[in-house]
Write a protein that holds these residues in place. Structure first.
Motif, short mmCIF file in Angstrom:
data_model
loop_
_atom_site.label_atom_id
_atom_site.label_comp_id
_atom_site.label_asym_id
_atom_site.label_seq_id
_atom_site.Cartn_x
_atom_site.Cartn_y
_atom_site.Cartn_z
N SER A 1 0.80 -1.21 0.00
CA SER A 1 0.00 0.00 0.00
C SER A 1 0.84 1.27 0.00
N TYR B 1 -5.14 -9.45 -0.27
CA TYR B 1 -4.74 -8.08 0.00
C TYR B 1 -5.57 -7.51 1.14
N LEU C 1 -5.71 -6.39 -7.87
CA LEU C 1 -6.15 -7.50 -7.01
C LEU C 1 -6.16 -8.81 -7.79
N ALA D 1 -2.57 -10.04 -8.31
CA ALA D 1 -2.05 -10.62 -7.06
C ALA D 1 -2.65 -12.02 -6.84
#
Ligand code: BGC
Length: 273
Positions: free
Chosen positions: A3, A179, A242, A245
């Motif tokens: 982040s 996440y 997202l 990932a």
């Protein structure tokens, strides 16, 4: 998807139509630590947030506009310990956005969402598919996520949103964490921003085929969405990151839910993203 390793872009260069223009924030002045004496962002709070002020409307989902009425300003979030301004308002952990106030977000500080990511492999055409909804508000395809209700446990939100938006009942408690943290969302402001928790379940083709898909009230459509470089890049908000990932997580050695053949399909897609 760390982040703090990035400076937000959607939160500086995009905005919902009803927001005023954002005050310009060049890359080197994003951080609150950088001196920017000319910084004078317009203040904006949406009428819908005011209408839902919980101090005036017991059924409302928003904090009071007057911060002194808040029992407590959040001191930390998934992004870490928060810094506050002279009026006691928590400051966006990534930095300046060009807009003060809460905009369309109900909570001062972090506004929590949850994103259930469900994938499967289509063995007919050797592609990776994800359960996705087409949002009514902007027509974009998206993970079937939503906001965490007050006091709700996040696993419950993940399971509930999946059910409400797609008609699919799966226990997200067993999903792997992809996440948790800040989201670069176009609604973000200096004093209110999105954070999310994304969890992932990979289904075998049999189970995936048996699911009955029913679009919920916020969705125009729901379907098994084919992941390609083009389709992934056009997903809503930060959903592209997202999904990437998630695919990386799927390729990790020793994942029992993917066969060797499935892993090769995922790896081929990842190389093209
Ligand atoms: C959406 C989530 C998204 C979050 C941050 C929420 O409104 O439902 O899917 O991750 O906003 O952009």
């Amino acid at each position: 998807m760390a982040s703090h390793a990035f400076i937000h872009t959607k939160a500086r260069f995009e905005k919902p139509a009803e927001y005023p223009e954002r005050f310009p924030v060049p890359d080197h002045l994003v951080s609150w630590g950088s001196e920017y004496p000319e910084y004078a962002p317009p203040y904006y709070v949406s009428p819908v947030v005011i209408k839902n002020d919980s101090s005036a409307n017991p059924a409302g989902w928003a904090d009071p506009e007057d911060v002194s009425l808040l029992s407590e300003m959040p001191q930390q979030s998934f992004a870490g310990v928060l810094v506050h301004d002279a009026e006691g308002r928590a400051l966006n952990p990534i930095g300046r956005t060009g807009i003060a106030g809460r905009g369309l977000l109900g909570k001062w500080g972090p506004n929590y969402a949850a994103d259930p990511i469900i994938t499967c492999i289509n063995h007919g055409d050797h592609t990776v598919e994800m359960l996705a909804v087409q949002r009514k508000d902007n027509g974009q395809w998206a993970i079937p996520g939503g906001m965490v209700d007050k006091g709700e446990e996040i696993t419950k939100t993940l399971t509930r949103e999946l059910m409400e938006e797609t008609g699919v009942r799966l226990d997200m408690g067993s999903g792997s964490l992809i996440y948790r943290g800040y989201v670069d969302d176009p609604r973000n402001t200096d004093h209110a921003w999105m954070e999310t928790t994304a969890k992932h379940l990979h289904l075998d083709p049999e189970t995936a085929r048996r699911l009955d898909l029913v679009a919920g009230s916020d969705a125009r459509a729901v379907r098994w969405f084919k992941l390609t470089p083009e389709s992934v890049s056009q997903l809503y908000a930060s959903h592209c990151a997202l999904v990437k990932a998630t695919l990386e997580e799927l390729c990790r050695e020793g994942k029992a839910c993917v066969t060797k053949e499935e892993r090769e399909i995922v790896e081929r897609l990842l190389q093209r993203l």
